[in-house]
Design a protein around this motif. Structure first.
Motif, short mmCIF file in Angstrom:
data_model
loop_
_atom_site.label_atom_id
_atom_site.label_comp_id
_atom_site.label_asym_id
_atom_site.label_seq_id
_atom_site.Cartn_x
_atom_site.Cartn_y
_atom_site.Cartn_z
N ALA A 68 -0.46 -14.05 4.66
CA ALA A 68 -1.05 -12.86 3.67
C ALA A 68 0.50 -11.82 3.47
O ALA A 68 0.65 -11.18 2.22
N GLN A 69 1.23 -11.91 4.45
CA GLN A 69 2.38 -10.97 4.10
C GLN A 69 3.34 -11.45 3.04
O GLN A 69 3.91 -10.90 2.36
N MET A 70 3.41 -12.84 2.98
CA MET A 70 4.29 -13.48 2.21
C MET A 70 4.00 -13.17 0.71
O MET A 70 4.56 -12.98 -0.18
N ILE B 209 3.40 -11.30 -5.44
CA ILE B 209 2.78 -12.36 -6.05
C ILE B 209 1.85 -12.01 -7.11
O ILE B 209 0.74 -11.27 -6.29
N HIS B 210 1.92 -11.93 -8.40
CA HIS B 210 0.89 -11.42 -9.04
C HIS B 210 0.60 -12.05 -10.34
O HIS B 210 1.48 -13.03 -10.75
N ALA B 211 -0.23 -11.77 -11.21
CA ALA B 211 -0.63 -12.59 -12.55
C ALA B 211 0.67 -12.31 -13.23
O ALA B 211 1.17 -11.18 -13.43
N GLY B 212 1.11 -13.55 -14.11
CA GLY B 212 2.33 -13.16 -14.84
C GLY B 212 3.68 -13.34 -14.12
O GLY B 212 4.80 -13.39 -14.80
N THR C 290 2.11 -4.04 5.82
CA THR C 290 1.50 -5.01 6.89
C THR C 290 0.06 -5.11 6.84
O THR C 290 -0.70 -6.09 6.83
N ASP C 291 -0.61 -3.83 6.87
CA ASP C 291 -1.90 -3.69 6.63
C ASP C 291 -2.44 -4.14 5.31
O ASP C 291 -3.50 -4.83 5.26
N ILE C 292 -1.63 -3.58 4.32
CA ILE C 292 -2.10 -3.84 3.12
C ILE C 292 -2.16 -5.38 2.75
O ILE C 292 -3.29 -5.94 2.08
N SER C 293 -1.39 -6.32 3.31
CA SER C 293 -1.18 -7.53 3.03
C SER C 293 -2.44 -8.15 3.64
O SER C 293 -3.17 -9.10 2.98
N MET C 294 -3.00 -7.85 4.69
CA MET C 294 -4.27 -8.43 5.31
C MET C 294 -5.48 -7.87 4.53
O MET C 294 -6.31 -8.71 4.59
N ILE C 295 -5.48 -6.68 4.12
CA ILE C 295 -6.41 -6.01 3.60
C ILE C 295 -6.90 -6.80 2.23
O ILE C 295 -7.78 -7.42 1.86
N ALA D 243 -1.24 -1.40 -4.73
CA ALA D 243 -1.14 -2.69 -4.44
C ALA D 243 -2.38 -3.64 -4.76
O ALA D 243 -2.32 -4.64 -5.27
N ILE D 244 -3.47 -2.86 -4.76
CA ILE D 244 -4.62 -3.43 -5.21
C ILE D 244 -4.53 -3.72 -6.79
O ILE D 244 -4.96 -4.79 -7.26
N ILE D 245 -4.09 -2.74 -7.57
CA ILE D 245 -4.01 -3.04 -9.17
C ILE D 245 -3.13 -4.32 -9.49
O ILE D 245 -3.47 -4.73 -10.30
#
Lengths: 301, 443, 301, 443
Positions: free
Chosen positions: B160-162, B168-171, C90-95, C120-122
């Motif tokens: 998840a962290q990586m 990493i996102h669209a595009g 760190t929390d954001i990646s898990m969420i 981050a969500i957007i």
């Protein structure tokens, strides 16, 4: 042999630890004429053990060998017969330090359980201290008394079969420290306070669930305890082993093939190598929780 | 499609699968919604089950366990009795109920102990499965729980962290180099949703995508996926790369020479050069004793199409198909090469190798620092704790993961003297910028 | 510049990050004719920044230099103006992973707070997904709208100033995922369920205190959520540095002094050496807790 | 005697001490019980304070903080106002109360935020101290909180483990080699209660006991404490040791040559030989960049007596005293040598170096494994989490220790071919027993 005093050599009646290798061991009671089965064959107590030094290597009947170890409270914790969930050495070490135990300390404990912590307490408070331990389960209390005799520490401990929440420890104002490992420790805080010396002392409660901790902290505050502090300690044991990592093969630029042998990179094509090194690898699984340790101080005022 | 039992999930693509040593027939599942829970009947068929919330809650409980004498005789049902019940087709739930009723000590156990008892028995006798949609979450947790060796013990929170730290996102334009059965590649592709491009760098004879193919991506996603062999990196850098040399001829020579492997720790160096120059790269390094057996199974890049077409072709057709694929492959490789050469090394992107052991990343860190062009390098580890939250019984789970791998990440920036060009000579080890060194010492 | 799409070069109106070295950085809005003060001197936007590539090294007026970085949600999280406690990467990646976010996902969030998670969500749901975020604090909601415009992501997000516990998210059956970071999340579980798609979705609640988690888990169970799972994630960043350890001097046996130079030990008396190596040192202090993350699934049934 | 402010403790031996930049006069504390809490008045005097349980609990609180606008103007008291209050001798508690009353936003804050506010202000304006008895707990926590550099960042839970795993108890015979300011030595002595014997092995010119002397041990404890210089270990092993050579002459030559230090990683090896052959040993290895400055302050072995006697002696007496101490010292060194030579290497005891960094222990582990004579070797680390437990506000503390050091421990047993004698040649590196290697591989 005694759990509180080192004595050589191995004698009839001793409790010793048979070490088979890598965390595999078991306790044995030495008996003149007795014998013990291991996967490496039989050990004959009279000829193989009695009179030998602790730490000796003993060859079993099938040719394999084992070590005979002196029983410390920590080895006992790893090998004792479980009658309950037990406390392990990581928590025990913290309890011992934070309760400020040392030779001469007087300690009250409930419940005795399988005696894992009891042995460690007795070791630390000997030769001048004492442990008063209370266990509400009759069978367990009796077994504990038996073990303390067998381990030659019965002069340092008194076991009572009663419910600490109802009748307390049966002693007043003599303890330097009180330890609680019971389902509802908050019901025993008053008794704990009563057991502690007039001039004060330390108390510790071990509980697996946070709700128990919350009620216990509330009870400690209500009874005037200070320095209330809850903590948790976790052990991560690394697995030390050799690691082999393949070195990636990036090929060679075509025109340089087999021409320039001592290039700075020295990575001939199609010869991926391996990097070797020792490393401590974190275990895939470890104990994630034993319990919360709540400590508090009773002051004179 | 997926089988779900707690975190125990497994894949199936036919109507009959073996799971936890039992054959299961999936015919009844077809047409049902994802998330449906089934009970497995005696014959292995699925039967829809309503989600029961907190079934069979214990009602009567002892205050503590002081009166329990453990003599091994508390259960009146014998093993044979239980087997007989099972053969009669009695459902797991009923068997558990009978076990409770025939336990002489159950009522004296504390609520906590009762709960534990029921849970244990349920797990043993009740066979419920759910069918869920694949996702990075599901696959990462499944692989970590059931086949951690295949994914270098890459824990799901580390993955998840990586993805997050790698932006990493669209595009995005991403290079993935991993030995995690294609799990990392799949999760990157999921986050890109078919927009952008991914180049998979692979060691050995072909890219590994066992886990990637489990995501069930639409065909269109694979159009954005390229692969490039690690063994041609040097020739790409030196400008001598040609996509037209036979892939297979080269492979043979590789395998022939493998006996004479040298072992030289210094050789690791080029691995880092690659990471740097081909950023943005998400790299999971191979770990503990991994001899990469997956590399031996020649993966089919166009495996998707294979399922539909390949069944009734005759020999000649197969040969033609093979040729077509080989050509296709060379074409894609050439495209990947172009993408790699056009890649902009500087700017925002992050790089982060993941490794289960600490030392290789420490070396990586040092090398990158010496080389420059990367800032804010961090070497980190996460701790993951799961909790049991129940009324009056909340605490961290009794078993936790001891380690989920270490992570190295940073931000690539312009390098001092070299131009941001993939063909720049990486052999010149440049001193790190002075200011940066000072900043490092201050820490 | 846009937070969801990489664009070169640096342009008037962009938000960029000025990196001074080792975790020291700050965001800056690029303005034709504008200038920014740093400890290394002034940066002139028109001449020093506009038209350059992101990742460039920029020399300041006093001769020192900085890097200009492209703003990612993660860099924004490290540099944004705090209006509340914020969520870190760190929390954001898990969420993000546990909510199964990807391009196209529709997400509901409350509260918007300082917009750390929102960005981050957007980034993750773009270009085809959408974020509906609700913030009960008016000033904060307005500031968030402003930032989203500035960062060119306003077409992907709708901000509402209302109380999610009372009036919900203002949308029904359209979300794939719901995120709650509010003092009493248990009061919003019903609204979360209503916002999720009929066929189901995922929910996450972030709470610092275990009591909040307990009530939330209860509410989730009552509303028929399954796969309820609470976890915590902690980051340990190692400090990589060179270590010097003194090698102890054990002296030399007297008779061998200055006689046997190439002994196996080669430790001449009174010459204690030093062992050098690189190591990752664990930090003395780290973040010990941010909050508990509770995840759950809403199924069709 | 000790000052206690949360975990901020410091030592004093005169009636006037400086603590947190304030002079404190302790006259009022004399005769009071340990554990008494005092408030520091404006003049620095101590005033007994009744322990108030949960004073100044907030009564009125907002449901959330939606209406709070942070404009920096919420506090109506100015800095000057507060200074004026202080100068008037207003107590800290009252100042905090006034700050609350003059805050325009306090009532709108949530209970949680109010609590935080009060705590912060209390820490700033209230000056309470307690006087507590020294103990391993107090000293280990104090050093870790206030002077971690002096004790190699040995965290108190790691120390606790060393004592327990080392089976330190009354009657033990222990070797201590540490660079933790004598904290480990003191904690070992506390656990031994004056029974048994401790030999402190020391590098450099003399043993460091700054922390040891803080325990306030009775004089009798020091009779069981011996010291032996590391630099004479080789001569002890070779049998050429003599206690009569001048200690100081040797020291000078050591310091003279220190400029020409070689740096050879191999040299670490002998350190491990020592640990092994002189078991039971409790060893804390020196760590990060420790140049052992403490070693330069020549510690007085008989420092206790010094406090009582040394005040009014004339020069001649001082010289005589010095001679007497030197003789005493040589005698003790000789006694230590005898103890060391008689020590039984085998049996139950444990050894465990502690180190803040991982690699040296990894090397230690490998060397010990190769050498044999040690079983069940473990390399471990503990995580320590402290909790805030308050009604409706329970959670782990927001700041935690990132690392408390790694620990290596095991059990010494009989070595295969060598006799359990300290004079056996340790240069012969013996292969580890075969069976053990198998067991190791199985893990």
């Amino acid at each position: 042999m005694s759990f509180v005093e080192y004595r050589e050599p191995i004698q009839d009646g001793d409790t010793a630890i048979v070490f088979l290798g890598h965390d595999s061991m078991f306790p044995v009671t030495i008996k003149q004429g007795g014998q013990t089965q291991t996967k490496y064959g039989v050990i004959r107590h009279s000829t193989d053990l009695i009179g030998k030094k602790y730490g000796s290597k003993v060859t079993c009947s099938k040719g394999g060998w084992v070590y005979i170890l002196y029983p410390t409270p920590e080895l006992w914790t790893m090998n004792l017969p479980h009658r309950t969930q037990i406390l392990y050495s990581t928590d025990i070490s913290m309890i011992t330090m934070m309760l400020e135990l040392k030779p001469g300390s007087v300690v009250c404990e409930s419940g005795t359980g399988s005696g894992s912590l009891s042995h460690a307490i007795i070791r630390t408070v000997a030769p001048t201290g004492h442990l008063y331990t209370v266990e509400f389960h009759q069978q367990r209390a009796e077994k504990a008394i038996e073990e303390f005799q067998q381990h030659k520490v019965d002069h340092l401990v008194r076991v009572k079969n009663q419910d600490v929440c109802k009748t307390g420890f049966g002693v007043s104002h003599i303890a330097d420290a009180v330890f609680l490992d019971i389902p509802s420790p908050w019901e025993a805080i008053g008794h704990a306070k009563d057991a502690l010396k007039i001039e004060g002392g330390r108390v510790c409660s071990f509980s697996p669930c946070i709700e128990q901790v919350q009620r216990t902290c509330l009870a400690l505050t209500e009874h005037g305890f200070t320095e209330i502090n809850t903590l948790e300690i976790l052990l991560r044991v690394y697995d030390v082993r050799g690691i082999n990592l393949p070195v990636p093969d990036f090929g060679t630029p075509a025109e340089e093939k087999s021409s320039d042998a001592d290039k700075s990179k020295q990575l001939p094509a199609s010869q991926p190598g391996t990097a070797h090194f020792k490393s401590g690898v974190s275990p895939r699984e470890m104990v994630g929780h034993t319990g919360y340790l709540t400590f508090a101080t009773k002051s004179l005022f | 499609m997926w089988l779900w039992q707690s975190y125990n999930v497994c894949i199936f693509s036919s109507r009959k699968v073996i799971f936890e040593k039992q054959w299961i027939y999936l015919d009844n599942a077809i047409g049902k919604h994802y998330g449906t829970t089934f009970e497995i009947t005696a014959g292995g068929n699925l039967q829809t089950k309503k989600n029961e919330i907190a079934a069979a809650e214990p009602k009567e409980a002892g205050a503590d366990n002081r009166n329990i004498v453990d003599d091994g005789k508390s259960q009146k049902l014998t093993r044979d009795d239980i087997e007989a019940l099972k053969e009669k087709g009695i459902k797991g739930q009923e068997i558990v109920q009978q076990l409770i009723e025939n336990s002489t000590t159950f009522r004296d156990k504390t609520e906590f102990a009762q709960e534990k008892y029921i849970k244990k028995k349920k797990k043993k006798y009740e066979a419920n499965i759910s069918i869920v949609k694949p996702s990075t979450r599901i696959l990462a947790m499944m692989y970590y729980a059931r086949e951690p060796g295949k994914i270098c013990q890459l824990r799901y929170d580390t993955l998840a962290q990586m993805l997050t730290l790698g932006n990493i996102h669209a595009g995005s334009q991403v290079i993935v180099m991993e030995t995690c059965a294609g799990l990392l590649l799949g999760s990157v592709m999921e986050r890109m949703g078919g927009y952008g491009s991914v180049i998979q760098m692979y060691p050995g004879t072909g890219p590994v995508r066992a886990a990637t193919d489990c995501f069930g991506f639409p065909k269109s996603f694979y159009k954005t996926l390229y692969e490039f062999p690690l063994s041609k990196v040097e020739s790409l850098i030196s400008g001598t790369f040609s996509a037209h040399r036979s892939v297979h001829a080269e492979q043979d020579s590789v395998q022939g020479d493998e006996e004479s492997n040298g072992s030289n720790a210094e050789k690791q160096e080029p691995a880092q050069d690659i990471e740097e120059d081909s950023s943005p790269a998400t790299e999971a390094e191979s770990t503990v004793n991994s001899n990469q057996p997956e590399n031996q199974e020649e993966m089919e890049v166009t495996g998707e199409e294979n399922n539909e077409k390949g069944q009734n072709l005759e020999k000649k057709q197969i040969a033609m198909e093979k040729k077509r694929k080989q050509d296709e492959r060379r074409k894609r490789e050439a495209e990947a090469a172009v993408l790699l050469q056009n890649k902009n090394a500087d700017g925002h992107p992050l790089i982060h190798p993941m490794c289960l052991v600490f030392q290789p990343l420490l070396e990586c860190y040092t090398k990158l620092r010496e080389r420059g062009g990367v800032i804010n390098l961090k070497l980190s580890e996460t701790w993951l704790r799961n909790y049991q939250v129940l009324p009056d019984r909340s605490h961290p789970k009794l078993v936790m993961s001891g380690g989920g791998g270490y992570l190295l990440y940073g931000i690539t920036v312009a390098r001092e003297t070299a131009k941001p060009n993939i063909r720049c000579p990486e052999k010149t080890e440049e001193p790190a910028p002075k200011k940066l060194k000072v900043a490092e010492l201050e820490s």
